[in-house]
Motif scaffolding. Structure first.
Motif, mmCIF file in Angstrom:
data_model
loop_
_atom_site.group_PDB
_atom_site.id
_atom_site.type_symbol
_atom_site.label_atom_id
_atom_site.label_comp_id
_atom_site.label_asym_id
_atom_site.label_seq_id
_atom_site.Cartn_x
_atom_site.Cartn_y
_atom_site.Cartn_z
ATOM 1 N N CYS A 322 48.993 7.806 94.060
ATOM 2 C CA CYS A 322 48.912 6.533 94.773
ATOM 3 C C CYS A 322 49.876 6.458 95.945
ATOM 4 N N THR A 323 50.524 7.551 96.287
ATOM 5 C CA THR A 323 51.457 7.517 97.402
ATOM 6 C C THR A 323 51.552 8.910 98.012
ATOM 7 N N ALA A 324 52.614 9.184 98.733
ATOM 8 C CA ALA A 324 52.814 10.470 99.389
ATOM 9 C C ALA A 324 54.301 10.789 99.344
ATOM 10 N N GLN A 325 54.645 12.032 99.669
ATOM 11 C CA GLN A 325 56.058 12.407 99.767
ATOM 12 C C GLN A 325 56.525 12.086 101.191
ATOM 13 N N VAL A 326 56.573 10.797 101.512
ATOM 14 C CA VAL A 326 56.713 10.375 102.903
ATOM 15 C C VAL A 326 57.994 10.896 103.545
ATOM 16 N N LEU A 327 59.128 10.662 102.907
ATOM 17 C CA LEU A 327 60.393 11.045 103.531
ATOM 18 C C LEU A 327 60.416 12.542 103.831
ATOM 19 N N LEU A 328 59.891 13.348 102.925
ATOM 20 C CA LEU A 328 59.897 14.796 103.107
ATOM 21 C C LEU A 328 58.851 15.233 104.124
ATOM 22 N N ALA A 329 57.700 14.535 104.147
ATOM 23 C CA ALA A 329 56.692 14.823 105.162
ATOM 24 C C ALA A 329 57.215 14.471 106.549
ATOM 25 N N VAL A 330 57.925 13.356 106.634
ATOM 26 C CA VAL A 330 58.543 12.978 107.907
ATOM 27 C C VAL A 330 59.502 14.077 108.374
ATOM 28 N N MET A 331 60.340 14.577 107.451
ATOM 29 C CA MET A 331 61.282 15.634 107.823
ATOM 30 C C MET A 331 60.557 16.895 108.283
#
Length: 923
Positions: A322-331
Motif C-alpha cells: 500500500c505504499t513505496a520506499q519513498v525516502l530511499l527511492a528519492v535518494m
C-alpha cells in the motif's frame, strides 16, 4: 535526566485545559471510561529504565561497536556505495524529507512527487520499459509481485513459474514463499533444462548471481511462443552498460536501486523497482506517480490510477503493498540526478574494468574463473579451499562470498579501489594485472541513450543541487512545519536523537550476509527490540523481518495457515474480516491463500457479534482466522473484543489483531492477553520510525507460542530478501523505547487518548463525531462526519481537506474508513497549542461552510470548492470571485502556499504520463 526525553516527546503531562474540556478530572478517569476494564493491563511493563538522550546514544554506540565494519565484496544484490554528502545531509538527515507522509494530498506533496517521478524516469530509462512505479519494498518481494502480475496476465494459462538457478538465492526463497499459498508451483533449474509446459512465467537474473551475462533473447522467444511471460531481475548499474531487458523482449523488469547511494544497512531499507510495458500498467503493484493538471490548467503531479487502492478493491486488489520506499527511492533518483548518465557510466565502466582485471589476475594465479562474461562479479573455483581462502581474504580486511566448498565470488562496487583488489589478490596468492579482456558481450553492450531529461544534467554542482533540494522541500508540508492529523497513520514526533545512529558506519555499512561474528551488535539490538515488543504485546515471540505492515500481515497469516496445516486442517481457509478493516487485510488474506468473508459492523461501528457468530458457524471447519483492528478503524475501543476472540477460538480459528493502532494500547492493554494469537506492529507508527514520504516502514509480527515455529524464515519461508528485513532503521525504534521506558510509553498512550478526545470534544459542536464508545469517548482518533453538511451546503469532505491547506495544515484521512468523512488522529506528541490551532482552523472552516449554507457564497464559487489557493491565483490582476482575496489568501496570518491548485486526477488517468515531462512544465 532519565525522564527528560519523555518530557521532550510529550510535553507537560500534568493536568491542563484538555481535561475539563473532555469532562474528566484526570487521565485515570479518562482511561476508566474509554478503555474496557476487561482488557486492561495492570502495573508497568517489564522494560529497562528510561535513559536520557545522551545515555541512550552512549549505550547504542557501545552496541554498534560490536559490529565489525569489514569491506564487503559479497555482492548477491547488496553493494557498498557512496551517498553523496549533499544528499546525505539534505535528504536522509533532513526532517523536511523524512517526516513527510504518503502524497495522497498532491497539492502539498509536489516536491517529493517530482523526486519520485525522477526515480520512475530513471528506472524506465535504464530498463527500456515505458512505465515504472514509485518503488517496491525489496528485490525479492518485487520478483514475487512480478510473478503475481504474470499470473494475472496469463489469465489461468498454466500454474508453474520457472526460475533460473542463477537468480539470487534470497529472491528465489521469497518467490517460493509467496507462490505456494496461491497454488503456484515454482520450478528452479538451469535455463537450458527448464520446460515451458504448463508455465505462465519465467524469472531471470541479469547479470546472474555468480556474475554471468547471458544473452537470453532466444529463450525469451521460446517462452513467448509457449505463452509464458518473462521477468528479468536486473542490476541498475549494470544496465548503464548492458542492453536493457525491455529492448530484448522481456515483459517485466525488477531489481534493487540500493547501490545508487543507499547504505546497505544490514539489508534495508532499500527501494526496489518494477517496470513493464504501458499495456500492463493497471496491473502494476504499489504506487505510481503521474503527470496531470491543476484547476488552473497548470501541469501538476499526483498518484495515478488510485482505483487500485486496497481500501477500494480489498480482496480484488492487485497487491497488498500500500505504499513505496519513498525516502530511499528519492535518494536513488537524486543519486542519478547528481551523477547523470555519463557519471553513472563512468562508475560502471570503472567497476567493470576492475572486475575484468580481477578475472585475469585470478586466471594468472591458477584459478578457474567460472564465466567468460561479467559486469561486477567474478566467481572462481578453489579446489575445495573456499573456506580457507575466504578466511585469508577476511584476515586482509574483506568479506567475499562463499557459494560452496569449491566456489568463491568477489564483487566489485563503487567503493572498491585498485589497492583493494591488490590486497585481495595477495591474500589469494595472486598479483593484480594491468588489464583484462572485457566481460561484457559485444552483442549485449548498450547502444540506447538514457537519462536525457534535463533534470539529470542540471544539478551537477553542489550549489545547484542544494538549491534544487531546497526548492523541492519547500513545495511540501511535513511534520517539521505542521501537525499532520491523519487518522490511522500516526504521524508523531521522529526525534532527532533517534535518527542519529542510522548513518553510523557500524549500522549503515553492514552487508546482510556478513558472517555472524561481525554482526554481534545488530544481533543484540534485534534481540532486545524483539524482547521489548513481545513484552508490550504479551506475545511469546516476535520477528522483525517484515519490512512493511503489509508484509507483517502476510507473515502473520502465513503463520496461521502453516499452523492449521501442521495439524492436518488443510480445509481451514476462511478469513473473517470486519467491513471497517484496513483494505490491506483482505488483500493479504487472498495472498495467503485464504477466502475472505466480510463481517458487518453495527450502528456503533463495532463488529456485529450476531453476524460474527453466524459467519463463524457457517464457516465451520473451514474457519482459519479473523482479522480485526484494535482499537477499531472506527476509532473506538470495542467492548466485545474478548467475546470476538472467544467466538473465533470456539470455532477453531485464530485471531489476528492488526497492530496499526497499537499506539493506543502500549502499557494499557496487550493483544495476547485479551485473546489475540498474532499481530503485526507498525514501527513507523507506534515506535517513531519516520514515514519518509510513504516509506520506509517496518512491520514486525508477534505470535503466541503455538505459532512461533511458523514465523518467517523458520517454519515458513522468508517474506523479505534480507533475514532481518529493514534492520538499518531498527535503531530508531530501539532508541525510542529505551528513552521512554515503561512509564513514558504508558504516558504516550494516555496522552494519545487525551488529545483525540480533546479534539473530538472541541469539534463535536461543529462537526458530528461519527463513532464514540459506549460511554461516549473515542480512542486515539475520531471520525468527523461531513455527510449531512455536504447535503445542506454542497461542501464536501474533500473541499474541507483542501481548504485546510490554506490554513497551513495537512488534511486528515479523507473518506476512510467511511466515505464523506475526515478521520483525525492528533497523536500524543502534539502540544495543546498545536491542537488548538488545528481545532480553530476546523471551526473557521465550519463558519465558512455556514456562509455557503446561508447563500452568501455560491455552492460552485466559494473559498472551499476553490481551495487550495495558490499565490499566483490570489495575486492575479483579475479577481472575479464573490469572496474577498483576503479570505482566500490569509484565513490565518502566516500560511503555507501550495505550488499548484486542486489536482484533476481524472485528466491524468485519461492521459497517463509517468515519466519526466519537459522540465519547464513543473519547475
Amino acid at each position: 535526566m532519565a525522564e527528560r526525553f519523555a518530557f521532550r516527546h510529550l510535553g507537560d503531562t500534568a493536568p491542563d485545559p484538555r481535561l475539563p474540556a473532555v469532562g474528566v478530572a484526570d487521565l485515570d478517569e479518562l482511561i476508566d471510561i474509554a478503555v474496557p476494564e476487561s482488557i486492561r493491563f495492570e502495573g508497568l511493563l517489564d522494560l529497562p529504565p528510561a535513559l536520557s538522550e545522551q545515555e541512550a546514544l552512549a549505550e547504542i554506540r557501545a552496541i554498534a561497536s560490536k559490529n565489525e565494519v569489514v569491506r564487503s565484496m559479497i555482492g548477491a544484490g547488496y553493494h557498498d556505495t557512496v551517498t553523496p554528502a549533499v544528499i546525505l545531509r539534505n535528504v536522509l538527515e533532513n526532517p523536511a524529507w523524512y517526516t513527510a507522509y504518503t502524497p495522497y494530498q498532491p497539492e502539498i506533496s509536489q516536491g517529493r512527487l517530482e523526486a519520485l517521478l525522477n526515480f520512475q524516469t530513471l528506472v524506465s530509462d535504464l530498463t527500456g520499459f515505458e512505465v515504472a512505479n514509485a518503488s517496491l519494498l525489496d528485490e525479492g518481494s518485487a520478483a514475487a509481485e512480478a510473478m503475481a502480475m504474470c499470473l494475472r496476465l496469463a489469465k489461468g494459462e498454466g500454474t508453474r513459474f520457472l526460475i533460473a538457478d542463477d537468480c539470487h538465492p534470497q529472491t528465489i526463497a521469497v518467490v517460493e514463499t509467496r507462490a505456494e499459498p496461491v497454488g503456484v508451483e515454482v520450478v528452479v533449474g538451469p535455463v537450458e533444462k527448464l520446460s515451458f509446459e504448463g508455465a505462465f512465467g519465467l524469472l531471470l537474473q541479469y547479470p546472474g548471481t555468480t556474475g554471468a551475462i547471458i544473452d537470453h533473447r532466444e529463450l525469451v522467444e521460446r517462452a513467448h511462443e509457449a505463452g509464458a511471460l518473462v521477468v528479468v531481475a536486473a542490476d541498475p548499474l549494470g544496465l548503464t552498460l548492458l542492453t536493457p531487458p525491455g529492448e530484448w523482449g522481456a515483459d517485466i523488469a525488477v531489481g534493487s536501486t540500493q547501490r545508487f547511494g543507499v547504505p546497505m544497512g544490514f539489508g534495508g531499507p532499500h527501494a526496489a523497482y518494477i517496470a513493464t510495458h504501458e499495456a500492463n500498467v493497471r496491473l502494476l503493484p504499489g504506487r505510481l506517480v503521474g503527470v496531470s493538471v491543476d484547476s488552473h490548467g497548470n501541469p501538476a503531479l499526483r498518484l495515478a490510477l488510485q482505483t487500485r487502492e486496497q481500501h477500494i478493491r480489498r480482496d480484488r486488489a492487485t497487491s497488498n503493498v500500500c505504499t513505496a520506499q519513498v525516502l530511499l527511492a528519492v535518494m536513488a533518483g537524486l543519486y542519478a540526478t547528481w551523477h547523470g548518465a555519463e557519471g553513472l557510466v563512468a562508475i560502471a565502466e570503472r567497476v567493470a574494468g576492475l572486475a575484468d582485471r580481477l578475472a585475469a589476475s585470478l586466471t594468472g594465479a591458477g584459478f578457474t574463473v567460472l564465466h567468460d562474461t561479467r559486469f561486477d562479479t567474478v566467481t572462481f573455483g578453489t579446489d575445495g579451499r573456499a573456506a580457507t581462502l575466504a578466511q585469508a581474504v577476511l584476515d586482509a580486511g574483506f568479506n567475499v562470498r562463499v557459494l560452496d566448498e569449491d566456489l568463491l565470488g568477489v564483487t566489485i562496487d563503487e567503493t572498491t579501489s585498485e589497492g583493494d583488489l591488490a590486497v585481495v589478490l595477495e591474500a589469494l596468492g595472486g598479483i593484480l594485472v594491468e588489464k583484462g579482456p572485457s566481460g561484457i558481450p559485444t552483442a549485449l553492450r548498450r547502444t540506447s541513450d538514457f537519462l536525457t531529461h534535463p533534470v539529470f544534467s542540471a544539478y551537477r554542482t553542489e550549489h545547484e543541487m542544494l538549491r534544487y533540494l531546497r526548492k523541492l522541500a519547500d513545495k511540501d508540508l511535513a511534520l517539521d512545519r505542521t501537525m499532520i492529523p491523519l487518522g490511522s497513520c500516526t504521524m508523531k514526533l521522529n526525534a532527532t536523537t533517534e535518527m542519529i545512529p542510522i548513518t553510523w558506519p557500524e549500522f549503515a555499512r553492514i552487508h546482510p550476509f556478513a558472517p555472524d561474528g561481525q554482526v554481534q551488535g545488530y544481533m543484540q539490538l534485534i534481540g532486545e527490540l524483539e524482547s521489548h515488543l513481545a513484552e508490550m504485546t504479551g506475545y511469546d515471540a516476535v520477528s522483525v523481518q517484515p519490512n512493511a505492515g503489509s508484509q507483517g500481515e502476510l507473515a502473520g497469516l502465513l503463520a496461521i495457515r502453516a499452523y492449521h496445516r501442521s495439524r492436518g486442517d488443510h480445509e481451514r481457509v476462511v478469513c473473517l474480516i470486519p467491513s471497517s478493516a484496513h483494505g490491506t487485510n483482505a488483500a493479504s488474506a487472498v495472498m495467503a491463500g485464504m477466502k475472505v468473508v466480510v463481517v458487518a459492523c453495527d450502528d456503533h461501528g463495532d463488529v456485529d457479534l450476531a453476524d460474527l457468530k453466524e459467519k463463524a458457524a457457517q464457516a465451520g471447519d473451514s474457519l482459519a482466522a479473523i482479522m480485526v483492528t484494535y482499537p477499531s478503524t472506527h476509532g473506538v475501543f470495542e467492548p466485545g473484543i474478548v467475546e470476538i476472540c472467544d467466538i473465533v477460538h470456539e470455532n477453531g480459528g485464530q485471531v489476528y489483531v492488526d497492530g496499526a493502532n497499537l499506539n493506543a494500547l502500549v502499557g494499557l492493554a496487550r493483544p495476547a492477553d485479551f485473546g489475540a494469537d498474532v499481530s503485526h506492529l507498525n514501527l513507523h507508527k507506534t515506535f517513531t520510525i519516520p514515514h519518509g514520504g510513504g516509506g520506509p516502514g517496518v512491520g514486525p509480527v508477534g505470535v503466541r507460542s503455538h505459532l512461533a515455529p511458523f514465523l518467517p524464515g523458520r517454519g515458513v519461508g522468508p517474506v523479505t530478501s534480507a533475514p532481518w528485513g529493514s534492520a538499518g532503521i531498527l535503531p530508531i525504534a530501539w532508541m525510542y523505547i529505551r528513552m521512554m521506558g515503561a512509564s513514558g510509553l504508558l504516558d504516550a498512550s494516555r496522552m494519545a487518548l487525551l488529545n483525540a478526545n480533546y479534539v473530538a470534544s472541541r469539534l463535536s459542536e461543529h462537526y458530528p463525531v461519527l463513532y464514540t464508545g459506549r460511554r461516549g469517548r473515542v480512542a486515539h482518533e475520531c471520525i468527523l462526519d461531513l455527510r449531512r453538511i455536504s447535503k445542506t451546503s454542497g461542501v464536501t469532505a474533500e473541499d474541507v481537506a483542501k481548504r485546510l491547506t490554506d490554513y497551513g495544515f495537512h488534511a486528515p484521512t479523507l473518506s476512510f474508513p467511511v466515505a464523506g468523512t475526515l478521520m483525525v488522529e492528533p497523536t500524543e506528541s502534539e502540544s495543546l497549542a498545536e491542537l488548538d490551532r488545528f481545532c480553530d482552523a476546523m471551526i473557521g472552516i465550519r463558519e465558512e461552510i455556514s456562509r455557503v449554507e446561508a447563500g452568501e457564497w455560491p455552492r460552485d464559487d466559494n473559498p472551499l470548492c476553490n481551495a487550495p489557493h495558490t499565490a499566483e491565483m490570489v495575486a492575479a490582476d483579475e479577481w472575479l470571485h464573490p469572496y474577498p482575496r483576503s479570505v482566500a489568501a490569509f484565513p490565518v496570518p502566516r500560511r503555507y502556499w501550495p505550488p499548484v491548485g486542486r489536482l484533476d486526477g481524472a485528466f491524468g488517468d485519461r492521459n497517463l504520463v509517468c515519466s519526466c515531462p519537459p522540465v519547464e512544465s513543473y519547475s
